[in-house]
Design a protein around this motif. Structure first.
Motif, PDB file in Angstrom:
ATOM      1  N   HIS A 146       0.706  -1.234  -0.034  1.00  0.00           N
ATOM      2  CA  HIS A 146      -0.019   0.107   0.059  1.00  0.00           C
ATOM      3  C   HIS A 146       0.839   1.107  -0.038  1.00  0.00           C
ATOM      4  O   HIS A 146       0.578   2.173  -0.785  1.00  0.00           O
ATOM      5  CB  HIS A 146      -0.971  -0.059   1.294  1.00  0.00           C
ATOM      6  CG  HIS A 146      -1.808   1.224   1.248  1.00  0.00           C
ATOM      7  ND1 HIS A 146      -2.362   1.643   2.540  1.00  0.00           N
ATOM      8  CD2 HIS A 146      -2.614   1.854   0.349  1.00  0.00           C
ATOM      9  CE1 HIS A 146      -3.275   2.738   2.214  1.00  0.00           C
ATOM     10  NE2 HIS A 146      -3.159   2.703   0.874  1.00  0.00           N
ATOM     11  N   THR A 181      -4.619  10.244   0.998  1.00  0.00           N
ATOM     12  CA  THR A 181      -4.538   8.801   0.643  1.00  0.00           C
ATOM     13  C   THR A 181      -5.476   8.121   1.936  1.00  0.00           C
ATOM     14  O   THR A 181      -6.209   7.029   1.525  1.00  0.00           O
ATOM     15  CB  THR A 181      -3.304   8.378   0.839  1.00  0.00           C
ATOM     16  OG1 THR A 181      -2.721   8.737   2.309  1.00  0.00           O
ATOM     17  CG2 THR A 181      -2.321   8.963  -0.060  1.00  0.00           C
ATOM     18  N   ILE A 217      -9.255   8.335   0.805  1.00  0.00           N
ATOM     19  CA  ILE A 217      -9.707   7.371  -0.392  1.00  0.00           C
ATOM     20  C   ILE A 217      -9.679   5.820   0.214  1.00  0.00           C
ATOM     21  O   ILE A 217     -10.663   5.257  -0.184  1.00  0.00           O
ATOM     22  CB  ILE A 217      -8.503   7.524  -1.374  1.00  0.00           C
ATOM     23  CG1 ILE A 217      -8.888   8.890  -1.929  1.00  0.00           C
ATOM     24  CG2 ILE A 217      -8.874   6.415  -2.501  1.00  0.00           C
ATOM     25  CD1 ILE A 217      -7.823   8.927  -3.233  1.00  0.00           C
ATOM     26  N   ALA A 218      -8.634   5.501   0.916  1.00  0.00           N
ATOM     27  CA  ALA A 218      -8.691   4.017   1.248  1.00  0.00           C
ATOM     28  C   ALA A 218     -10.112   3.909   2.365  1.00  0.00           C
ATOM     29  O   ALA A 218     -10.541   2.770   2.220  1.00  0.00           O
ATOM     30  CB  ALA A 218      -7.399   3.859   2.251  1.00  0.00           C
ATOM     31  N   ASP A 219     -10.314   4.799   2.991  1.00  0.00           N
ATOM     32  CA  ASP A 219     -11.458   4.774   4.017  1.00  0.00           C
ATOM     33  C   ASP A 219     -12.439   4.166   3.012  1.00  0.00           C
ATOM     34  O   ASP A 219     -13.605   3.732   3.247  1.00  0.00           O
ATOM     35  CB  ASP A 219     -11.654   5.983   4.736  1.00  0.00           C
ATOM     36  CG  ASP A 219     -12.312   5.706   6.222  1.00  0.00           C
ATOM     37  OD1 ASP A 219     -12.432   6.676   6.870  1.00  0.00           O
ATOM     38  OD2 ASP A 219     -12.799   4.596   6.047  1.00  0.00           O
ATOM     39  N   LEU A 220     -12.823   5.452   2.075  1.00  0.00           N
ATOM     40  CA  LEU A 220     -14.042   5.445   1.177  1.00  0.00           C
ATOM     41  C   LEU A 220     -14.002   3.969   0.261  1.00  0.00           C
ATOM     42  O   LEU A 220     -15.014   3.720   0.051  1.00  0.00           O
ATOM     43  CB  LEU A 220     -13.824   6.473   0.101  1.00  0.00           C
ATOM     44  CG  LEU A 220     -14.781   7.117  -0.715  1.00  0.00           C
ATOM     45  CD1 LEU A 220     -16.159   7.341   0.426  1.00  0.00           C
ATOM     46  CD2 LEU A 220     -14.561   8.282  -1.431  1.00  0.00           C
ATOM     47  N   LEU A 221     -13.093   3.560  -0.045  1.00  0.00           N
ATOM     48  CA  LEU A 221     -13.075   2.157  -0.904  1.00  0.00           C
ATOM     49  C   LEU A 221     -13.371   1.082  -0.021  1.00  0.00           C
ATOM     50  O   LEU A 221     -13.892   0.314  -0.400  1.00  0.00           O
ATOM     51  CB  LEU A 221     -11.841   2.307  -1.553  1.00  0.00           C
ATOM     52  CG  LEU A 221     -11.397   3.110  -2.801  1.00  0.00           C
ATOM     53  CD1 LEU A 221     -10.278   2.860  -3.342  1.00  0.00           C
ATOM     54  CD2 LEU A 221     -12.636   3.104  -3.636  1.00  0.00           C
ATOM     55  N   ILE A 222     -12.824   1.042   1.258  1.00  0.00           N
ATOM     56  CA  ILE A 222     -12.880  -0.231   2.002  1.00  0.00           C
ATOM     57  C   ILE A 222     -13.750  -0.306   3.168  1.00  0.00           C
ATOM     58  O   ILE A 222     -14.433  -1.166   3.405  1.00  0.00           O
ATOM     59  CB  ILE A 222     -11.514  -0.502   2.393  1.00  0.00           C
ATOM     60  CG1 ILE A 222     -10.465  -0.640   1.125  1.00  0.00           C
ATOM     61  CG2 ILE A 222     -11.604  -1.927   3.267  1.00  0.00           C
ATOM     62  CD1 ILE A 222      -9.088  -1.341   1.523  1.00  0.00           C
ATOM     63  N   PRO A 259     -17.922   1.194   2.575  1.00  0.00           N
ATOM     64  CA  PRO A 259     -19.085   0.449   2.035  1.00  0.00           C
ATOM     65  C   PRO A 259     -19.068  -0.731   2.914  1.00  0.00           C
ATOM     66  O   PRO A 259     -20.227  -1.411   2.646  1.00  0.00           O
ATOM     67  CB  PRO A 259     -17.952  -0.323   0.539  1.00  0.00           C
ATOM     68  CG  PRO A 259     -17.201   0.959   0.358  1.00  0.00           C
ATOM     69  CD  PRO A 259     -16.637   1.590   1.839  1.00  0.00           C
ATOM     70  N   VAL A 308      -8.272   0.572   6.874  1.00  0.00           N
ATOM     71  CA  VAL A 308      -7.910  -0.561   5.871  1.00  0.00           C
ATOM     72  C   VAL A 308      -8.036  -1.917   6.460  1.00  0.00           C
ATOM     73  O   VAL A 308      -8.975  -2.877   5.986  1.00  0.00           O
ATOM     74  CB  VAL A 308      -6.612  -0.451   4.953  1.00  0.00           C
ATOM     75  CG1 VAL A 308      -6.351  -1.488   4.180  1.00  0.00           C
ATOM     76  CG2 VAL A 308      -6.531   0.823   4.284  1.00  0.00           C
ATOM     77  N   TRP A 364     -15.377  -6.840   6.334  1.00  0.00           N
ATOM     78  CA  TRP A 364     -15.843  -7.713   4.979  1.00  0.00           C
ATOM     79  C   TRP A 364     -15.824  -9.210   5.442  1.00  0.00           C
ATOM     80  O   TRP A 364     -16.770  -9.805   4.878  1.00  0.00           O
ATOM     81  CB  TRP A 364     -15.023  -7.377   3.912  1.00  0.00           C
ATOM     82  CG  TRP A 364     -15.279  -6.337   3.124  1.00  0.00           C
ATOM     83  CD1 TRP A 364     -14.484  -5.051   2.980  1.00  0.00           C
ATOM     84  CD2 TRP A 364     -16.362  -5.675   2.151  1.00  0.00           C
ATOM     85  NE1 TRP A 364     -14.902  -3.827   2.346  1.00  0.00           N
ATOM     86  CE2 TRP A 364     -16.134  -4.469   1.888  1.00  0.00           C
ATOM     87  CE3 TRP A 364     -17.368  -6.529   1.804  1.00  0.00           C
ATOM     88  CZ2 TRP A 364     -17.197  -3.648   0.979  1.00  0.00           C
ATOM     89  CZ3 TRP A 364     -18.406  -5.987   0.980  1.00  0.00           C
ATOM     90  CH2 TRP A 364     -18.112  -4.529   0.768  1.00  0.00           C
TER      91      TRP A 364
END
Lengths: 513, 507
Positions: free
Chosen positions: B79, B115, B118-123, B126, B169, B176
């Motif tokens: 990462h 950074t 974005i990592a928060d928003l992507l992982i 959701p 992350v 998940w």
């Protein structure tokens, strides 16, 4: 309600004209330390770009704040410390805004009492009162201007909304008093003074109407007229009296109404003159290309460089302050006539107020884009009443708020303004759509297209343009595009509101007061 | 209002709060020579970009392990490498080998914060949204309120966007994993959890419940048939994902060993700095670190940890259920936090995530726990000058929970899931009916203590002879609270699920 205060407490660290607010405290802080507060003729006034240009009550307000400020940070009151900033100064300034916002919260509470909840669903979040309170308390424009850009508008809009609420509640004297006080805090509210004047004269001084709604001359009440006049006179005396005694009144007036400034502010407010300027610029560019104009005669000054400047038009006739005044008066007149001849109680007054504010915004001299809030906030009260009003409100508010974007131009603030704008827009559209779901849709295809066009515009102005070669040659293009695009939307909303006011049938029944 | 509009608004609120907090200071801002975690992350970008893979975990003239050497598993390194490529594109000075040490600028801060965002928003986000949408047996409005409260949890926001780390992350991947297992997508869930472990080794705190839950599922399906197939499939998934992540480090034995040495620094002792666990609190009375030899310390902590989490895990293996899984996650992570070695105060986030997941079931206790967990990190937050954001976010979180779940009305025995326990207790003490009352008083005492300690720490100076007095007090008080929660959660697991299916679900 508290969450709003809590949230705004987090906005730290921004270098915008907060120094303006600090500067005034310097002048008045010299009074806090025992020197006599000498106002506009002080030599230091000429030296700073942030000068005292609000009426005396606001000056006294800052004076009071300066007395509290000395417990936070003595240094910020030193008159030689221009552009002084420290974390304690910032803390004090931000807390002072939040503290004075208490008045705004109270005013919202009073306004919510004035609207009826007949259309209410069973859920709390679908009640008009709840929607109105969210639309007012979390108004994106107010949050940005007060808590990030930094001013005390929450407190002042609280006064205005409170005076409107009092008029709705038929407490006319209090409403008049509050408005008079407000005028002496910030003279921009002169824009809506005609609405107040005509409404109070027509619906308060004339105590009854004929059955068909027209005026009944013999119901005129001198007492009420005298008492209103007395209120206005006393307030003005309290505010301007000391300066009259010191023979400083002309200086005060020249600072309050600075006609030496240009037709438009540094960044063009999205009004009629923005369209006029844009047309002028387009014509001059075409003229230069087609060799119809002499390049030597055109002034090189760029119109939107960031500081306040004079400006002359090249192709179209130049606009004088008198011309703008005439245009504004002509734009206000129909709505004022409506208020006189077809009085519809407080609701009609509110529409007239919004139209006055919008007309002055569209045609005024040196209008600041923040002035759009003068129309947006009262419009929120109408928006939860009728579907047509909701539609106009949404167009006005979305474009008006978008036009405030250039106020925040640093990179860390970019995500915040986009996120907050999205939050407010999505909430307002979906809650009003749910409230009026049984009536026709709020937007037709043209309006939807226009509103959606804001997204590509923002992407172009903030993300694409800075990396193109045009940035050096034509640095003003994003500002020009923003103000022109928003001017179209605001003019359209103004037009639609006018049409709905003029075509509304007059109220049939009489109202004994 | 439509569900998706409301959920979008909730997510936007969460994002706004996060970005607003990120405008504040970060760890080690302007404090040479070592700076803080922010500099560590920047340094890892520098190392991974400029050095070959073989040298990432080794001490060399280019890579001084004493100055923020890599001590997270390979996924963190990858990462950092990704971020380094972006940094190189924007401004190569940020990751210049050696010369970029201690680099600080507004633009760089913006880049680093982006950074994390974005990592928060992507992982992470959701996962939270999907988790709340998949909750069963509660109304849409409650699901959305649940999402709001989880997204507003102050601890994660302050550490990730204030102090500066990438916990979202690893916690996102773990979430998940939980989601996958709860929806019976076992393979995907275990893959996600393996990714989580390979991002931060502290996720091993959650590994036992995952293991026991999956094992229990295999047993239920019958070890001779489908269960055995599932077991093999899971084993293959886990092994494959580990091999994939560690591929560059499996080439030589020395590489693998060095990475393991960096990940599990057994030489560093039972605890470092002030942390709200048993050993640190106990050392107020008795300095264990100095008395006992090193290997004995490790053995003692090992024993205590496993003894405290064994009952819950055995129960989960015998009676696997998603609800039991979530509660066991809480109690296991809490046991590890309290008794394990080399625990950092930020590890409380590993307990907070499972507690967020049970927010809808026991709102009162969960809110209480999440407030204490944020409070326990106060010394760290004060060091980073994050007092204002922490106070504001904590208040916002508390108000959101109080309104969404009406927590002060949900304090009866049944709502606290203590009914079976009270019934058993009343067999021996017939007059014991005032358990909820006791818990309410304890809550009040706890909150008052936390507020007082915060005020004292902020306003007063500690006495000369005891400069760490306030931090130690905070850790001690938090530790007492955590012990109480450990007992409470274990009681729920052992007693309540006996009659779990017969009880009416309360929401």
């Amino acid at each position: 309600m508290r969450i709003r205060l809590v949230r705004s407490a987090r906005r730290c660290g921004n270098g915008c004209p907060r120094s303006g607010g600090v500067w005034w405290k310097l002048v008045l802080g010299s009074g806090a330390r025992g020197d006599s507060p000498q106002m506009p003729s002080h030599p230091h006034l000429a030296t700073s770009e942030w000068t005292l240009d609000y009426p005396p009550f606001f000056a006294w307000f800052e004076y009071a704040l300066s007395h509290v400020a000395k417990y936070f940070d003595q240094e910020m009151l030193n008159i030689h410390n221009l552009n002084y900033s420290s974390s304690r100064t910032l803390l004090f300034q931000r807390f002072s805004v939040i503290f004075t916002d208490a008045l705004f919260v109270y005013a919202v509470h009073e306004c919510c009492k004035c609207i009826d909840g007949k259309k209410a669903g069973k859920e709390l979040t679908e009640k008009p009162k709840f929607i109105l309170s969210v639309l007012l308390l979390w108004n994106f424009g107010l949050l940005i201007v007060d808590h990030i850009h930094f001013q005390y508008n929450g407190f002042l809009f609280g006064l205005m909304l409170l005076s409107i609420a009092r008029l709705f509640q038929k407490r006319h004297m209090e409403g008049a008093l509050l408005f008079a006080v407000l005028l002496h805090f910030k003279h921009i509210y002169l824009y809506v003074a005609p609405a107040y004047g005509i409404y109070l004269l027509r619906s308060y001084c004339f105590t009854a109407n004929k059955p068909d709604g027209s005026i009944r001359w013999n119901s005129f009440s001198f007492i009420r007229l005298i008492s209103l006049g007395l209120i206005v006179f006393l307030v003005s005396a309290l505010s301007l009296g000391p300066f009259l005694a010191l023979n400083q009144l002309p200086q005060v007036l020249s600072r309050l109404f600075p006609f030496k400034r240009g037709l438009c502010h540094a960044y063009w407010a999205p009004n009629f003159w923005a369209l006029y300027n844009a047309l002028d610029k387009v014509l001059s560019v075409i003229g230069l290309e087609l060799k119809l104009l002499d390049p030597n005669k055109i002034p090189k000054a760029s119109m939107t460089s960031g500081l306040v400047q004079q400006f002359q038009h090249t192709v179209l006739p130049s606009v004088t302050p008198l011309a703008t005044l005439i245009c504004t008066l002509m734009a206000i007149l129909p709505s004022v006539f409506c208020l006189w001849f077809k009085p519809q109680g407080p609701r009609g007054f509110l529409r007239c107020l919004i139209l006055c504010a919008l007309s002055s915004f569209l045609f005024g001299w040196h209008v600041h884009e923040k002035a759009i809030l003068l129309a947006v906030l009262p419009m929120s009260l109408l928006s939860v009443g009728k579907a047509g009003d909701a539609s106009i409100f949404l167009i006005l508010t979305t474009t008006g708020h978008y036009s405030l974007f250039p106020l925040l131009f640093t990179a860390p603030e970019l995500p915040i303004k986009i996120l907050l704008m999205l939050l407010f827009t999505i909430y307002s559209i979906s809650s009003l759509k749910t409230l009026f779901r049984k009536e026709k849709t709020l937007f037709n295809w043209m309006e939807t297209f226009y509103l959606l066009g804001l997204a590509p515009l923002e992407i172009f102005c903030e993300f694409v343009f800075p990396f193109t070669s045009w940035k050096l040659k034509y640095p003003f293009i994003p500002l020009l595009l923003t103000s022109v695009y928003c001017a179209v939307g605001i003019t359209y909303a103004w037009f639609r509101l006018y049409v709905s006011v003029l075509t509304d049938p007059p109220v049939g029944k009489t109202k004994k007061q | 209002m439509e569900k998706w509009h409301l959920m979008t608004i909730v997510v936007l609120i969460g994002l706004t709060v996060r970005w607003t907090v990120s405008l504040n200071s970060y760890s080690g801002a302007g404090k040479p020579p070592m700076f803080g975690d922010y500099e560590a992350q920047r340094h890892w970008q520098e190392i991974t970009f400029n050095l070959p893979v073989k040298q990432w975990y080794f001490n060399s003239s280019d890579n001084n392990l004493q100055y923020w050497g890599l001590d997270y598993p390979p996924l963190t390194a990858y990462h950092s490498l990704l971020c380094a490529y972006v940094a190189k594109f924007i401004n190569p000075d940020w990751i210049e080998l050696h010369s970029s040490r201690g680099y600080e600028s507004q633009a760089h801060k913006l880049f680093m914060r982006t950074t994390v965002f974005i990592a928060d928003l992507l992982i992470y986000i959701p996962a939270v949204v999907l988790y709340c949408c998949c909750l069963k047996e509660i109304s849409t409005k409650k699901k959305i309120a649940n999402a709001l409260c989880i997204l507003l949890y102050p601890g994660l926001i302050l550490i990730d966007y204030g102090h500066f780390q990438y916990n979202s992350v690893s916690l996102g991947f773990a979430l998940w994993g939980v989601l996958g297992l709860s929806c019976d997508w076992d393979l995907l869930g275990s893959l996600a959890f393996c990714l989580a472990i390979n991002y931060k080794q502290m996720e091993l705190y959650h590994s036992l419940p995952f293991f026991c839950f999956l094992l229990g599922k295999c047993f239920k399906k019958g070890l001779k048939g489908k269960g055995f197939v599932l077991l093999i499939k899971l084993a293959c998934t886990v092994v494959a994902s580990f091999i994939l992540c560690w591929l560059p480090f499996f080439t030589e034995r020395e590489q693998t060993l060095q990475v393991l040495r960096r990940l599990f620094p057994v030489d560093r002792g039972l605890f470092e700095d002030k942390v709200a666990n048993i050993w640190c609190s106990f050392s107020v009375f008795l300095k264990i670190k100095d008395i006992l030899p090193h290997h004995i310390q490790i053995i003692i902590s090992f024993c205590f940890t496993f003894l405290s989490l064994l009952p819950a895990c055995i129960k989960l293996t015998l009676q696997p259920s998603p609800k039991g899984f979530r509660f066991t996650l809480v109690s296991c992570a809490l046991s590890f936090f309290l008794f394990s070695f080399q625990v950092h105060e930020k590890s409380i986030l590993l307990v907070s995530l499972p507690v967020c997941l049970v927010l809808s079931e026991i709102p009162f206790m969960s809110t209480w726990f999440l407030l204490v967990s944020t409070f326990s990190m106060l010394p760290l937050l004060l060091k980073d000058e994050l007092l204002m954001p922490s106070v504001v976010t904590t208040m916002a979180f508390f108000i959101a929970c109080a309104i969404s779940f009406s927590i002060f009305e949900k304090t009866s025995e049944e709502e606290l899931h203590l009914k079976s326990f009270s019934i058993s207790l009343r067999k021996y003490l017939p007059c014991f009916t005032f358990l909820p009352r006791i818990i309410q008083y304890l809550f009040l005492i706890s909150v008052i203590t936390m507020v007082l300690l915060t005020l004292i720490t902020v306003t007063l100076e500690p006495p000369q002879k005891l400069p760490d007095l306030f931090s130690v007090l905070i850790c001690f008080v938090s530790c007492l609270n955590f012990l109480f929660f450990l007992v409470y959660f274990n009681i729920i697991i052992m007693w309540d699920f006996k009659n779990g299916r017969n009880q009416k679900k309360i929401n």
